[in-house]
Design a protein around this motif. Structure first.
Motif, PDB file in Angstrom:
ATOM      1  N   TRP A  94      12.610 -13.381   3.670  1.00  0.00           N
ATOM      2  CA  TRP A  94      12.341 -13.657   4.299  1.00  0.00           C
ATOM      3  C   TRP A  94      10.805 -14.163   4.236  1.00  0.00           C
ATOM      4  O   TRP A  94       9.817 -13.451   4.617  1.00  0.00           O
ATOM      5  N   GLY A  95      10.400 -15.324   4.311  1.00  0.00           N
ATOM      6  CA  GLY A  95       8.415 -15.217   4.523  1.00  0.00           C
ATOM      7  C   GLY A  95       8.700 -15.354   5.818  1.00  0.00           C
ATOM      8  O   GLY A  95       9.078 -15.063   7.314  1.00  0.00           O
ATOM      9  N   GLN A  96       6.780 -15.483   6.560  1.00  0.00           N
ATOM     10  CA  GLN A  96       6.779 -15.843   7.854  1.00  0.00           C
ATOM     11  C   GLN A  96       7.112 -16.122   8.359  1.00  0.00           C
ATOM     12  O   GLN A  96       7.602 -16.306  10.038  1.00  0.00           O
ATOM     13  N   GLY A  97       7.064 -17.517   7.671  1.00  0.00           N
ATOM     14  CA  GLY A  97       7.758 -18.915   8.187  1.00  0.00           C
ATOM     15  C   GLY A  97       6.448 -19.620   8.967  1.00  0.00           C
ATOM     16  O   GLY A  97       5.154 -19.642   8.427  1.00  0.00           O
ATOM     17  N   THR A  98       6.448 -21.473   8.486  1.00  0.00           N
ATOM     18  CA  THR A  98       4.839 -21.952   8.737  1.00  0.00           C
ATOM     19  C   THR A  98       6.056 -23.081   9.824  1.00  0.00           C
ATOM     20  O   THR A  98       7.059 -23.956   9.732  1.00  0.00           O
ATOM     21  N   VAL A 125       8.953  -7.399  -2.425  1.00  0.00           N
ATOM     22  CA  VAL A 125       8.260  -9.530  -3.191  1.00  0.00           C
ATOM     23  C   VAL A 125       7.941  -9.828  -1.306  1.00  0.00           C
ATOM     24  O   VAL A 125       8.319  -9.031  -0.300  1.00  0.00           O
ATOM     25  N   ARG A 126       7.132 -11.181  -1.736  1.00  0.00           N
ATOM     26  CA  ARG A 126       6.996 -11.032  -0.320  1.00  0.00           C
ATOM     27  C   ARG A 126       7.073 -13.056  -0.631  1.00  0.00           C
ATOM     28  O   ARG A 126       6.977 -13.692  -2.365  1.00  0.00           O
ATOM     29  N   LEU A 127       7.259 -12.963   0.117  1.00  0.00           N
ATOM     30  CA  LEU A 127       7.429 -15.346   0.385  1.00  0.00           C
ATOM     31  C   LEU A 127       5.988 -15.092   1.139  1.00  0.00           C
ATOM     32  O   LEU A 127       6.368 -15.212   2.218  1.00  0.00           O
ATOM     33  N   VAL A 128       5.095 -16.436   0.867  1.00  0.00           N
ATOM     34  CA  VAL A 128       3.934 -16.594   1.956  1.00  0.00           C
ATOM     35  C   VAL A 128       4.289 -18.531   1.827  1.00  0.00           C
ATOM     36  O   VAL A 128       4.159 -19.170   1.180  1.00  0.00           O
ATOM     37  N   GLU A 129       4.973 -19.041   3.410  1.00  0.00           N
ATOM     38  CA  GLU A 129       4.529 -20.454   3.556  1.00  0.00           C
ATOM     39  C   GLU A 129       3.268 -21.029   3.799  1.00  0.00           C
ATOM     40  O   GLU A 129       2.864 -20.717   4.229  1.00  0.00           O
ATOM     41  N   SER A 130       3.229 -22.243   3.612  1.00  0.00           N
ATOM     42  CA  SER A 130       2.178 -22.493   4.288  1.00  0.00           C
ATOM     43  C   SER A 130       2.692 -24.631   3.854  1.00  0.00           C
ATOM     44  O   SER A 130       3.477 -25.152   3.405  1.00  0.00           O
ATOM     45  N   GLY A 131       1.826 -25.126   4.821  1.00  0.00           N
ATOM     46  CA  GLY A 131       1.530 -26.897   4.968  1.00  0.00           C
ATOM     47  C   GLY A 131       2.285 -26.986   5.621  1.00  0.00           C
ATOM     48  O   GLY A 131       2.431 -28.377   6.072  1.00  0.00           O
ATOM     49  N   CYS A 171      11.786 -19.851   4.206  1.00  0.00           N
ATOM     50  CA  CYS A 171      11.884 -20.502   2.894  1.00  0.00           C
ATOM     51  C   CYS A 171      12.626 -18.190   2.883  1.00  0.00           C
ATOM     52  O   CYS A 171      12.068 -17.381   3.127  1.00  0.00           O
ATOM     53  N   LYS A 172      13.269 -18.468   2.034  1.00  0.00           N
ATOM     54  CA  LYS A 172      14.146 -17.303   1.745  1.00  0.00           C
ATOM     55  C   LYS A 172      15.092 -17.323  -0.105  1.00  0.00           C
ATOM     56  O   LYS A 172      15.112 -18.396  -0.760  1.00  0.00           O
ATOM     57  N   THR A 173      14.858 -15.834  -0.301  1.00  0.00           N
ATOM     58  CA  THR A 173      15.237 -15.696  -1.365  1.00  0.00           C
ATOM     59  C   THR A 173      16.385 -14.714  -1.175  1.00  0.00           C
ATOM     60  O   THR A 173      15.707 -13.770  -0.519  1.00  0.00           O
ATOM     61  N   THR A 174      17.021 -13.935  -2.235  1.00  0.00           N
ATOM     62  CA  THR A 174      17.637 -13.376  -2.393  1.00  0.00           C
ATOM     63  C   THR A 174      17.973 -12.761  -3.282  1.00  0.00           C
ATOM     64  O   THR A 174      17.692 -12.657  -4.786  1.00  0.00           O
ATOM     65  N   TRP A 175      17.479 -11.309  -3.869  1.00  0.00           N
ATOM     66  CA  TRP A 175      17.137 -11.096  -4.880  1.00  0.00           C
ATOM     67  C   TRP A 175      17.911  -9.743  -5.153  1.00  0.00           C
ATOM     68  O   TRP A 175      17.328  -8.777  -3.792  1.00  0.00           O
ATOM     69  N   ARG A 176      18.644  -9.551  -5.802  1.00  0.00           N
ATOM     70  CA  ARG A 176      19.669  -7.521  -6.140  1.00  0.00           C
ATOM     71  C   ARG A 176      20.260  -7.632  -4.845  1.00  0.00           C
ATOM     72  O   ARG A 176      19.988  -6.368  -4.524  1.00  0.00           O
ATOM     73  N   PHE A 177      20.878  -9.330  -4.608  1.00  0.00           N
ATOM     74  CA  PHE A 177      21.669  -8.781  -3.125  1.00  0.00           C
ATOM     75  C   PHE A 177      21.137  -7.919  -1.687  1.00  0.00           C
ATOM     76  O   PHE A 177      21.322  -8.010  -1.188  1.00  0.00           O
ATOM     77  N   SER A 197       6.382 -13.552  -4.848  1.00  0.00           N
ATOM     78  CA  SER A 197       6.024 -13.031  -5.908  1.00  0.00           C
ATOM     79  C   SER A 197       6.993 -11.662  -5.796  1.00  0.00           C
ATOM     80  O   SER A 197       7.167 -11.504  -4.269  1.00  0.00           O
ATOM     81  N   GLY A 198       6.628 -10.235  -6.392  1.00  0.00           N
ATOM     82  CA  GLY A 198       6.883  -9.277  -6.683  1.00  0.00           C
ATOM     83  C   GLY A 198       9.186  -9.558  -7.396  1.00  0.00           C
ATOM     84  O   GLY A 198       9.378  -8.554  -6.976  1.00  0.00           O
ATOM     85  N   PHE A 199       9.136 -10.646  -7.419  1.00  0.00           N
ATOM     86  CA  PHE A 199      10.262 -10.794  -8.654  1.00  0.00           C
ATOM     87  C   PHE A 199      10.060 -11.409 -10.092  1.00  0.00           C
ATOM     88  O   PHE A 199       9.315 -12.200  -9.914  1.00  0.00           O
ATOM     89  N   THR A 200      11.369 -11.844  -9.745  1.00  0.00           N
ATOM     90  CA  THR A 200      11.232 -12.618 -11.469  1.00  0.00           C
ATOM     91  C   THR A 200      11.896 -14.772 -11.100  1.00  0.00           C
ATOM     92  O   THR A 200      13.328 -14.569 -10.065  1.00  0.00           O
TER      93      THR A 200
END
Length: 115
Positions: free
Chosen positions: A105-109, A1-7, A95-101, A24-27
């Protein structure tokens, strides 16, 4: 799982920014997505959450009416539109998600609101 913030960036009070989080890396379409923020010396704060049925589920009282969370499942991206920004909105936004428990987290912006 990967989360990439921008903006993020520097904006004057009253201005606007749109944050993006590419996932990316999950549904993506099956996962609730959230934005959090943390200002220096303050606790982590939940800003907004959007569930899998396009309905924003929660906003912090401090951002209601000014921020809007949305998602584009075809782009695996969640957005945070921030209007009428105030100096107190200055923080690192994550940015944050919970996937399969498991939480991810992303790295932040960084968002800085200053004249």
């Amino acid at each position: 799982v990967r989360l990439v913030e921008s903006g993020g960036g520097l904006v004057q009070p009253g201005g606007s920014l749109r944050l993006s989080c590419a996932a990316s890396g999950f549904t993506f379409s099956s996962a609730d997505m959230s934005w959090y923020r943390q200002a220096p010396g303050k606790e982590l704060e939940l800003v907004a959450t959007i569930n899998t049925f396009y309905s924003p589920t929660n906003y912090a009282d401090s951002v209601k009416g000014r921020f809007t969370i949305s998602r584009a499942n075809d782009k695996n991206t969640v957005y945070l539109q921030m209007n009428s920004l105030k100096p107190e909105d200055t923080a690192m936004y994550y940015c944050k998600t919970t996937w399969r428990f498991v939480g991810y987290w992303g790295q932040g912006t960084q968002v800085t609101v200053s004249s």
